[in-house]
Design an enzyme around this catalytic site. Structure first.
Site, PDB file in Angstrom:
ATOM      1  N   SER A  44      31.566  76.587  77.403  1.00 35.01           N
ATOM      2  CA  SER A  44      31.671  75.331  78.152  1.00 35.01           C
ATOM      3  C   SER A  44      31.608  75.511  79.662  1.00 35.01           C
ATOM      4  CB  SER A  44      32.974  74.615  77.779  1.00 35.01           C
ATOM      5  OG  SER A  44      34.089  75.475  77.948  1.00 35.01           O
ATOM      6  N   HIS A 250      38.671  72.745  82.966  1.00 41.71           N
ATOM      7  CA  HIS A 250      37.254  73.058  83.169  1.00 41.71           C
ATOM      8  C   HIS A 250      36.857  72.695  84.599  1.00 41.71           C
ATOM      9  CE1 HIS A 250      37.103  73.067  78.720  1.00 41.71           C
ATOM     10  NE2 HIS A 250      36.118  73.930  78.911  1.00 41.71           N
TER      11      HIS A 250
END
Length: 268
Positions: A44, A250
């Protein structure tokens, strides 16, 4: 007779200068030629989860037009760009589903992988929801996995890349430290934040060691993210996002463009 010789000399001189200039121009054009095929693999952090602007055809892989591989390709115009990085990917997922675009003609490969194998999501869930002691215990388990098992899994991926793309320059990208320490910050305790940062450093060291063993370039993003950690006041990372839990921990779009892209550009 003298005029004839002079005319011949001047003609030869002009032709020589013209040839030299033409050659220089051609050499410059060659130096400016677009790079060869580029393949972006990984998890990711490479696909761009948290950055938004996802490519609809990528589905649950959540590949973003604001992810550093996409940004690099847009800026450098490689002869082809294959973007197979996928949210949630582990080393086995790279081996089973991401390597098809690789070939002997591949010029550049980038990859971030290893965090999910080490149980990153479970570590962060434990540390957010449970006690300091539970957090430290789960991190200890992850560190033991990084020492005992992850190197072999990384070797499997790096060997497969080398076998399929023997002429490629391979850039292995690491992970940022997540927290700025020594500041007042709502959420996790300083004990947890320091342990998470130390675990990230431990993971980066393991990944870097295996990458360098293969002659690959390790791209360390910790320096570019310095000053932009969670609790810094100008974070390039999402903290816990209760409205979109998948974004949590993230990089934001600013983290992809300001944290990852310069490292890839420098290493490529």
């Amino acid at each position: 007779m003298r005029r004839s010789r002079l005319a011949l000399f001047l003609t030869a001189l002009v032709l020589a200068v013209t040839a030299a200039l033409t050659g220089a121009t051609a050499a410059h054009a060659s130096a400016e030629a677009a790079p060869g095929p580029y393949v972006a693999l990984g998890d990711s952090y490479s696909s761009g989860v948290g950055a938004g602007s996802y490519i609809s055809s990528s589905g649950d892989c959540k590949r973003s037009t604001k992810a550093h591989p996409y940004l690099w390709a847009a800026a450098n115009s490689p002869s082809s760009f294959s973007f197979t990085a996928c949210s949630g990917a582990r080393t086995g997922d790279v081996l089973s589903g991401q390597l098809d675009p690789l070939s002997a003609s591949t010029a550049l490969v980038s990859i971030s992988i290893g965090g999910n194998d080490a149980g990153f999501a479970d570590v962060m869930t434990t540390c957010v929801l449970q006690s300091d002691s539970s957090c430290l215990s789960r991190i200890a388990t992850a560190r033991a996995f990084v020492d005992s098992t992850l190197p072999g899994r990384l070797d499997g991926v790096y060997t497969a890349i080398r076998d399929r793309a023997p002429n490629a320059h391979v850039v292995v990208l690491g992970y940022p430290r997540f927290y700025r320490l020594g500041t007042t910050c709502i959420g996790l305790s300083e004990t947890k934040r320091k342990a998470i940062n130390d675990a990230s450093d431990h993971l980066n060291s393991a990944i870097a060691a295996r990458a360098r063993a293969y002659g690959y370039t390790f791209g360390d993003v910790r320096t570019t993210f310095t000053g932009h950690e969670i609790c810094s006041g100008n974070s390039w990372l999402h903290s816990v996002d209760w409205l979109n839990i998948g974004n949590s921990y993230h990089p934001k779009a600013a983290g992809q463009s300001g944290g990852y892209l310069p490292v890839l550009t420098s290493a490529a």
